[in-house]
Design a protein around this motif. Structure first.
Motif, PDB file in Angstrom:
ATOM      1  N   ARG A  25       0.841  -1.193   0.000  1.00  0.00           N
ATOM      2  CA  ARG A  25       0.000   0.000   0.000  1.00  0.00           C
ATOM      3  C   ARG A  25       0.872   1.237   0.000  1.00  0.00           C
ATOM      4  O   ARG A  25       1.795   1.359   0.806  1.00  0.00           O
ATOM      5  CB  ARG A  25      -0.895   0.018   1.242  1.00  0.00           C
ATOM      6  N   VAL A  26       0.580   2.154  -0.925  1.00  0.00           N
ATOM      7  CA  VAL A  26       1.324   3.413  -0.983  1.00  0.00           C
ATOM      8  C   VAL A  26       0.879   4.286   0.191  1.00  0.00           C
ATOM      9  O   VAL A  26      -0.305   4.595   0.331  1.00  0.00           O
ATOM     10  CB  VAL A  26       1.091   4.146  -2.327  1.00  0.00           C
ATOM     11  N   TRP A  38       4.861  -2.829   3.006  1.00  0.00           N
ATOM     12  CA  TRP A  38       5.087  -4.135   2.397  1.00  0.00           C
ATOM     13  C   TRP A  38       4.882  -5.158   3.508  1.00  0.00           C
ATOM     14  O   TRP A  38       5.628  -5.187   4.477  1.00  0.00           O
ATOM     15  CB  TRP A  38       6.503  -4.184   1.877  1.00  0.00           C
ATOM     16  N   PRO A  39       3.871  -6.017   3.395  1.00  0.00           N
ATOM     17  CA  PRO A  39       3.650  -6.998   4.454  1.00  0.00           C
ATOM     18  C   PRO A  39       4.715  -8.092   4.433  1.00  0.00           C
ATOM     19  O   PRO A  39       4.988  -8.696   3.395  1.00  0.00           O
ATOM     20  CB  PRO A  39       2.271  -7.575   4.137  1.00  0.00           C
ATOM     21  N   VAL A  40       5.345  -8.314   5.576  1.00  0.00           N
ATOM     22  CA  VAL A  40       6.312  -9.387   5.745  1.00  0.00           C
ATOM     23  C   VAL A  40       5.830 -10.210   6.929  1.00  0.00           C
ATOM     24  O   VAL A  40       5.701  -9.686   8.038  1.00  0.00           O
ATOM     25  CB  VAL A  40       7.734  -8.835   5.999  1.00  0.00           C
ATOM     26  N   ALA A  95       2.984  -8.778   8.856  1.00  0.00           N
ATOM     27  CA  ALA A  95       3.196  -7.521   9.585  1.00  0.00           C
ATOM     28  C   ALA A  95       3.647  -6.470   8.574  1.00  0.00           C
ATOM     29  O   ALA A  95       4.427  -6.769   7.670  1.00  0.00           O
ATOM     30  CB  ALA A  95       4.261  -7.710  10.659  1.00  0.00           C
ATOM     31  N   PRO A  96       3.149  -5.246   8.717  1.00  0.00           N
ATOM     32  CA  PRO A  96       3.562  -4.214   7.757  1.00  0.00           C
ATOM     33  C   PRO A  96       5.004  -3.772   8.008  1.00  0.00           C
ATOM     34  O   PRO A  96       5.390  -3.514   9.143  1.00  0.00           O
ATOM     35  CB  PRO A  96       2.584  -3.073   8.019  1.00  0.00           C
ATOM     36  N   THR A  97       5.781  -3.742   6.957  1.00  0.00           N
ATOM     37  CA  THR A  97       7.096  -3.113   7.004  1.00  0.00           C
ATOM     38  C   THR A  97       6.971  -1.862   6.149  1.00  0.00           C
ATOM     39  O   THR A  97       5.986  -1.704   5.420  1.00  0.00           O
ATOM     40  CB  THR A  97       8.206  -4.041   6.459  1.00  0.00           C
ATOM     41  N   LEU A  98       7.931  -0.986   6.240  1.00  0.00           N
ATOM     42  CA  LEU A  98       7.846   0.277   5.519  1.00  0.00           C
ATOM     43  C   LEU A  98       9.079   0.451   4.631  1.00  0.00           C
ATOM     44  O   LEU A  98      10.208   0.327   5.101  1.00  0.00           O
ATOM     45  CB  LEU A  98       7.764   1.429   6.529  1.00  0.00           C
ATOM     46  N   VAL A  99       8.829   0.732   3.345  1.00  0.00           N
ATOM     47  CA  VAL A  99       9.908   0.994   2.391  1.00  0.00           C
ATOM     48  C   VAL A  99       9.840   2.472   2.013  1.00  0.00           C
ATOM     49  O   VAL A  99       8.780   2.958   1.616  1.00  0.00           O
ATOM     50  CB  VAL A  99       9.776   0.119   1.124  1.00  0.00           C
ATOM     51  N   LEU A 145      17.392   4.193  -0.006  1.00  0.00           N
ATOM     52  CA  LEU A 145      16.326   3.211   0.142  1.00  0.00           C
ATOM     53  C   LEU A 145      16.415   2.643   1.545  1.00  0.00           C
ATOM     54  O   LEU A 145      17.495   2.205   1.979  1.00  0.00           O
ATOM     55  CB  LEU A 145      16.491   2.099  -0.897  1.00  0.00           C
ATOM     56  N   ARG A 146      15.299   2.673   2.253  1.00  0.00           N
ATOM     57  CA  ARG A 146      15.241   2.175   3.633  1.00  0.00           C
ATOM     58  C   ARG A 146      14.044   1.250   3.758  1.00  0.00           C
ATOM     59  O   ARG A 146      12.923   1.654   3.460  1.00  0.00           O
ATOM     60  CB  ARG A 146      15.128   3.350   4.597  1.00  0.00           C
ATOM     61  N   HIS A 147      14.284  -0.003   4.161  1.00  0.00           N
ATOM     62  CA  HIS A 147      13.209  -0.960   4.405  1.00  0.00           C
ATOM     63  C   HIS A 147      13.247  -1.276   5.892  1.00  0.00           C
ATOM     64  O   HIS A 147      14.145  -1.962   6.372  1.00  0.00           O
ATOM     65  CB  HIS A 147      13.422  -2.228   3.568  1.00  0.00           C
ATOM     66  N   GLU A 148      12.264  -0.735   6.624  1.00  0.00           N
ATOM     67  CA  GLU A 148      12.283  -0.862   8.081  1.00  0.00           C
ATOM     68  C   GLU A 148      11.132  -1.713   8.599  1.00  0.00           C
ATOM     69  O   GLU A 148      10.153  -1.939   7.891  1.00  0.00           O
ATOM     70  CB  GLU A 148      12.286   0.510   8.738  1.00  0.00           C
ATOM     71  N   GLY A 149      11.314  -2.157   9.844  1.00  0.00           N
ATOM     72  CA  GLY A 149      10.309  -3.018  10.459  1.00  0.00           C
ATOM     73  C   GLY A 149      10.496  -4.476  10.101  1.00  0.00           C
ATOM     74  O   GLY A 149       9.581  -5.288  10.264  1.00  0.00           O
TER      75      GLY A 149
END
Length: 162
Positions: free
Chosen positions: A73-74, A87-89, A92-96, A111-115
């Motif tokens: 989801r944007v 981005w669900p992982v 659980a939602p992670t955030l890019v 680029l940061r992919h957190e959570g």
């Protein structure tokens, strides 16, 4: 360390919070880099096919080669500099967060992919690292590295530093 398996990013930990972070200069304009990161036709060339609504609040699906198809989801978009999506992982939602800025005669991607779940963080870091390399090849017209071999070598290195 060979250029193809030199780690380009880092895994950051703050308590239980884990993020994979990449900062990379590309010899292209910020507008071209933004298009490469947001145009579905161009994304398919270096990342994966993406279908859906790429506007804030919209949902889109990433179609990876291994049949993984996360529905994301944007969260926000401030074109042409910042795109944030969930981005669900593991449900659980992670955030890019993708940021594009001018950088000398070219542009800089952050680029940061957190959570990320800690046990999976090295795999996501290796994946993003491989995609960041493929983006560079897409932008300069060179051949992208072999995805599986590059991911495997990088996964071992990210795992050793986690």
């Amino acid at each position: 360390m060979s250029e193809l398996t030199e780690v380009l990013g880092r895994i950051e930990r703050d308590g239980e919070a884990v993020a994979a972070v990449f900062e990379r200069h590309y010899a292209t304009s910020p507008d071209d880099l933004w298009q490469a990161c947001t145009d579905p036709v161009r994304l398919a060339r270096w990342f994966a096919p993406v279908t859906g609504d790429l506007r804030p609040g919209g949902h889109f699906t990433i179609h990876f080669d291994d049949a993984d198809t996360p529905v994301c989801r944007v969260v926000s978009c401030a074109a042409p500099t910042v795109l944030v999506w969930e981005w669900p992982v593991r449900d659980a939602p992670t955030l890019v967060t993708v940021e594009v800025h001018p950088d000398g005669a070219g542009s800089r991607l952050t680029l940061r992919h957190e959570g990320l779940p800690a046990p999976q963080a090295p795999g996501y870091a290796a994946g993003w690292d491989t995609y960041v390399r493929s983006l560079g090849a897409h932008l300069d017209g060179s051949t992208a590295p072999d995805w599986d071999a590059t991911w495997s070598a990088l996964h071992a290195k990210y795992s050793a530093t986690s």
